[in-house]
Write a protein that holds these residues in place. Structure first.
Motif, PDB file in Angstrom:
ATOM      1  N   LYS A  13       0.835  -1.213   0.000  1.00  0.00           N
ATOM      2  CA  LYS A  13       0.000   0.000   0.000  1.00  0.00           C
ATOM      3  C   LYS A  13       0.861   1.252   0.000  1.00  0.00           C
ATOM      4  O   LYS A  13       0.495   2.278  -0.587  1.00  0.00           O
ATOM      5  CB  LYS A  13      -0.985   0.007   1.168  1.00  0.00           C
ATOM      6  CG  LYS A  13      -0.398   0.315   2.530  1.00  0.00           C
ATOM      7  CD  LYS A  13      -1.501   0.517   3.569  1.00  0.00           C
ATOM      8  CE  LYS A  13      -0.909   0.925   4.916  1.00  0.00           C
ATOM      9  NZ  LYS A  13      -1.929   1.239   5.923  1.00  0.00           N
ATOM     10  N   LYS A  14       2.027   1.185   0.633  1.00  0.00           N
ATOM     11  CA  LYS A  14       2.945   2.328   0.637  1.00  0.00           C
ATOM     12  C   LYS A  14       3.578   2.517  -0.737  1.00  0.00           C
ATOM     13  O   LYS A  14       3.673   3.639  -1.246  1.00  0.00           O
ATOM     14  CB  LYS A  14       4.027   2.113   1.693  1.00  0.00           C
ATOM     15  CG  LYS A  14       4.987   3.288   1.832  1.00  0.00           C
ATOM     16  CD  LYS A  14       6.000   3.060   2.952  1.00  0.00           C
ATOM     17  CE  LYS A  14       6.934   4.253   3.082  1.00  0.00           C
ATOM     18  NZ  LYS A  14       7.944   4.044   4.172  1.00  0.00           N
ATOM     19  N   GLU A  15       3.992   1.410  -1.361  1.00  0.00           N
ATOM     20  CA  GLU A  15       4.617   1.476  -2.682  1.00  0.00           C
ATOM     21  C   GLU A  15       3.655   1.986  -3.740  1.00  0.00           C
ATOM     22  O   GLU A  15       4.029   2.767  -4.622  1.00  0.00           O
ATOM     23  CB  GLU A  15       5.129   0.087  -3.079  1.00  0.00           C
ATOM     24  CG  GLU A  15       6.322  -0.397  -2.262  1.00  0.00           C
ATOM     25  CD  GLU A  15       6.715  -1.820  -2.616  1.00  0.00           C
ATOM     26  OE1 GLU A  15       5.976  -2.468  -3.403  1.00  0.00           O
ATOM     27  OE2 GLU A  15       7.744  -2.294  -2.111  1.00  0.00           O
ATOM     28  N   LYS A  16       2.383   1.563  -3.650  1.00  0.00           N
ATOM     29  CA  LYS A  16       1.400   1.916  -4.675  1.00  0.00           C
ATOM     30  C   LYS A  16       0.594   3.167  -4.341  1.00  0.00           C
ATOM     31  O   LYS A  16      -0.182   3.640  -5.175  1.00  0.00           O
ATOM     32  CB  LYS A  16       0.441   0.743  -4.909  1.00  0.00           C
ATOM     33  CG  LYS A  16       1.114  -0.490  -5.495  1.00  0.00           C
ATOM     34  CD  LYS A  16       0.099  -1.564  -5.862  1.00  0.00           C
ATOM     35  CE  LYS A  16       0.753  -2.743  -6.561  1.00  0.00           C
ATOM     36  NZ  LYS A  16      -0.231  -3.781  -6.970  1.00  0.00           N
ATOM     37  N   ALA A 273      -7.002  -7.153  -3.193  1.00  0.00           N
ATOM     38  CA  ALA A 273      -7.496  -5.853  -3.659  1.00  0.00           C
ATOM     39  C   ALA A 273      -6.351  -4.903  -3.959  1.00  0.00           C
ATOM     40  O   ALA A 273      -6.432  -4.069  -4.871  1.00  0.00           O
ATOM     41  CB  ALA A 273      -8.430  -5.251  -2.612  1.00  0.00           C
ATOM     42  N   LEU A 274      -5.273  -5.039  -3.221  1.00  0.00           N
ATOM     43  CA  LEU A 274      -4.080  -4.228  -3.483  1.00  0.00           C
ATOM     44  C   LEU A 274      -3.412  -4.601  -4.793  1.00  0.00           C
ATOM     45  O   LEU A 274      -2.646  -3.820  -5.370  1.00  0.00           O
ATOM     46  CB  LEU A 274      -3.073  -4.392  -2.344  1.00  0.00           C
ATOM     47  CG  LEU A 274      -3.386  -3.698  -1.020  1.00  0.00           C
ATOM     48  CD1 LEU A 274      -2.497  -4.248   0.080  1.00  0.00           C
ATOM     49  CD2 LEU A 274      -3.226  -2.193  -1.136  1.00  0.00           C
ATOM     50  N   ASN A 275      -3.713  -5.798  -5.258  1.00  0.00           N
ATOM     51  CA  ASN A 275      -3.062  -6.320  -6.461  1.00  0.00           C
ATOM     52  C   ASN A 275      -4.043  -6.570  -7.604  1.00  0.00           C
ATOM     53  O   ASN A 275      -3.885  -7.517  -8.376  1.00  0.00           O
ATOM     54  CB  ASN A 275      -2.315  -7.611  -6.110  1.00  0.00           C
ATOM     55  CG  ASN A 275      -1.141  -7.373  -5.171  1.00  0.00           C
ATOM     56  OD1 ASN A 275      -0.108  -6.860  -5.584  1.00  0.00           O
ATOM     57  ND2 ASN A 275      -1.311  -7.725  -3.901  1.00  0.00           N
ATOM     58  N   GLY A 276      -5.075  -5.721  -7.697  1.00  0.00           N
ATOM     59  CA  GLY A 276      -6.001  -5.794  -8.827  1.00  0.00           C
ATOM     60  C   GLY A 276      -7.307  -6.493  -8.548  1.00  0.00           C
ATOM     61  O   GLY A 276      -8.164  -6.565  -9.434  1.00  0.00           O
TER      62      GLY A 276
END
Length: 302
Positions: A13-16, A273-276
């Motif tokens: 979540k920080k990276e994206k 959800a963080l990955n699509g």
């Protein structure tokens, strides 16, 4: 294992650049990795000023819709597709239009726990914590309150000078609690204060030491000098309070106060959800424009 997944979620979540919102009824391991936790509308408000343009809502569908209505420029994702709310979905826009035809002189007040489509037909929205104050401020003395008749009855009791028309709707989970449940648990824990959500039936709330929203219940319990509490809302609140107040004891009002839709979201759903994964919330411009009217009116009166 859980800690490893949580660490991955925090990193991703920080990276994206993604903000995670978790409703108070979500599991503890989800709340631990959320940027914000709390009631549905409070989460939507916090999302407006969140620094990220992508928001993941860990909750149910109407909550993600409300978030999108308040942050139309952001990408809003419901962590677990298919998580609905029986109360939010029990009345259709067509049915509400028929009710408005029967009560044309009434101001239509919608509980925030309604779909965006239903909000397009309403005059003002309310939360469980703001309902009394906002209904009191409405100039019209005739109010059609939807969909929760229990919350509506509680509000009407506080404002006897106004006329309320209620419909037979509400939260099927809170409505499972009966007066006998309240009397039995009070007999078991006579020194405990009973804190009850107004979505419960009047026969239960009349035995409460405090009636209020989820956040109201949490704040009351945290600030109170009392050491024992009976929690009359979703069972997870008693669990969360036990973590933050280890020197106090919390007892669920009923073992049946479990929301299956809230429990459907898992830590892995958040990860996906963080990955699509998840469901991106999309509404037509017309629905967003019309549904925003009653929310903006709530903000004005609140």
């Amino acid at each position: 294992m859980i800690k490893d997944i949580q660490q991955d979620i925090l990193r991703i979540k920080k990276e994206k650049g993604i903000t995670i919102l978790a409703h108070s009824y979500q599991a503890e391991e989800i709340q631990e990795i959320a940027d914000y936790t709390g009631d549905s509308f409070r989460l939507s408000e916090l999302a407006v000023n969140a620094p990220n343009d992508i928001v993941i809502m860990c909750g149910v569908h109407f909550m993600a819709e409300t978030c999108k209505l308040l942050s139309p420029g952001k990408k809003v994702i419901l962590a677990k597709e298919g998580c609905g709310c029986p109360m939010a979905e029990q009345l259709s826009a067509d049915e509400l239009r028929q009710l408005k035809g029967l009560y044309p002189e009434h101001t239509v007040v919608a509980y925030i726990n309604t779909t965006a489509e239903l909000k397009t037909e309403c005059d003002v929205c309310v939360t469980s914590s703001s309902a009394v104050d906002i209904c009191r401020k409405i100039e019209n003395d005739k109010i059609l309150f939807i969909p929760d008749c229990n919350l509506g009855a509680y509000v009407a009791e506080q404002i006897p000078e106004k006329q309320f028309k209620l419909i037979q709707g509400g939260c099927p989970i809170h409505a499972t609690v009966r007066e006998k449940d309240a009397l039995d648990i009070k007999a078991q824990h006579p020194d405990a204060l009973m804190l009850v959500h107004p979505e419960c039936v009047p026969a239960v709330t009349k035995h409460a030491d405090y009636i209020g929203s989820t956040s109201g219940i949490v704040n009351f319990a945290m600030k109170s000098d009392a050491k024992e509490f009976i929690i009359g809302t979703e069972i997870s609140i008693a669990e969360h309070l036990q973590y933050v107040c280890p020197d106090k004891d919390f007892y669920p009002l009923s073992k049946h106060l479990i929301c299956p839709n809230m429990k459907r979201t898992t830590l892995m759903d958040v990860y996906k959800a963080l990955n699509g994964g998840g469901l991106e919330i999309e509404m037509s411009e017309e629905v967003m424009k019309k549904a925003s009217v009653c929310i903006n009116r709530m903000l004005e009166l609140g």
